[in-house]
Write a protein that holds these residues in place. Structure first.
Motif, short mmCIF file in Angstrom:
data_model
loop_
_atom_site.label_atom_id
_atom_site.label_comp_id
_atom_site.label_asym_id
_atom_site.label_seq_id
_atom_site.Cartn_x
_atom_site.Cartn_y
_atom_site.Cartn_z
N ASN A 185 24.30 26.74 0.01
CA ASN A 185 25.02 28.02 0.06
C ASN A 185 24.62 28.88 1.25
O ASN A 185 25.15 29.98 1.44
CB ASN A 185 24.78 28.82 -1.22
N ASN B 132 26.88 32.02 0.87
CA ASN B 132 28.19 31.81 0.27
C ASN B 132 28.04 31.90 -1.25
O ASN B 132 27.47 31.01 -1.87
CB ASN B 132 28.76 30.45 0.67
N ASP C 229 34.84 34.67 -4.60
CA ASP C 229 33.91 33.98 -3.71
C ASP C 229 33.70 34.87 -2.49
O ASP C 229 34.66 35.45 -1.97
CB ASP C 229 34.46 32.62 -3.27
N LEU D 124 31.48 35.42 1.33
CA LEU D 124 30.57 34.99 2.39
C LEU D 124 29.92 36.25 2.94
O LEU D 124 30.59 37.11 3.53
CB LEU D 124 31.34 34.25 3.48
#
Length: 250
Positions: A151, A162, A171, A173
């Motif tokens: 991640n 992430n 989700d 980033l």
């Protein structure tokens, strides 16, 4: 009475955070203990009985905010039991909610943040790196502890995490925005051998316990959530300063 554990497992399947599930467990066990004292069958409960429960909580000097949280847990539990045909109606009326003033939370001062940085420098490497990642991203405890080496990534020289299947199904980033924290986290993650295992190998409860220890030792009102709030507030303050420096008329 439908098994509390079955309901908590349902919450886990829904993706509820660990802290949320533990809060439900604590409140529902307390509600079950009260029911046992009253010798009241669950199917026979009426709003007047829940009003008695509310007054019982107030007699224990629970705050209005806490009482609302407990009643909300019980109401949601009854909704689940209705779906499972254990009961036919929900006796927890929304009219029982207590009106409370919205809480305001201050961010940590720079001195308090420096104090905390000194504290976590004494912790084991995995715990220190986890807290530095919270410092540099504002991510939730439950999100931090579920990260694996896979991640983490470097994009244009910056360290990113992430976060997958986060709260509300999003989700994200996220860059690590503090240089020192990014360096500490990068050194720790790069030393990991397996990319699929949990990076920090600790539970939310472990990090929260360290946060409580810091608060008790220093007298600073501190928690993992305060750390998240501080990150967001400082980020907003920096944006305001940046806009002001641009001398833009809005």
């Amino acid at each position: 009475m439908l098994s509390i554990n079955k309901y908590l497992q349902h919450l886990e399947y829904e993706g509820k955070a660990f802290n949320t599930i533990e809060t439900y467990r604590y409140h529902l066990i307390a509600f079950g203990a009260w029911l046992d004292e009253q010798k009241m069958p669950l199917r026979d409960l009426k709003p007047t009985h829940l009003l008695d429960f509310k007054e019982y909580l107030l007699q224990l000097q629970k705050s209005g905010r806490t009482v609302n949280g407990i009643l909300s847990c019980v109401r949601n539990y009854f909704d689940y039991m209705i779906l499972n045909e254990e009961v036919q109606f929900n006796p927890v009326s929304k009219l029982m909610k207590i009106n409370v003033a919205p809480s305001s939370q201050r961010r940590l001062s720079d001195d308090e943040l420096n104090n905390f940085s000194g504290y976590i420098s004494t912790l084991p490497d995995h715990t220190k790196a986890a807290f530095h990642l919270m410092l540099g991203t504002g991510a939730r405890v439950s999100e931090i502890v579920n990260l694996t080496k896979a991640n983490f990534s470097f994009i244009d020289g910056a360290l990113y995490i992430n976060i997958e299947d986060a709260k509300w199904g999003s989700d994200r980033l996220i860059p690590v925005m503090l240089e020192n924290s990014a360096r500490i986290v990068a050194d720790y993650v790069n030393a990991l051998d397996v990319s699929s295992e949990l990076a920090f190998k600790c539970s939310p409860r472990t990090l929260q316990r360290h946060a409580s220890n810091f608060s008790q030792k220093t007298g600073i009102a501190f928690s993992c959530h305060v750390l998240r709030h501080t990150f967001a507030t400082r980020l907003l303050e920096n944006i305001v300063v940046w806009i002001t420096c641009l001398d833009i008329n809005i």
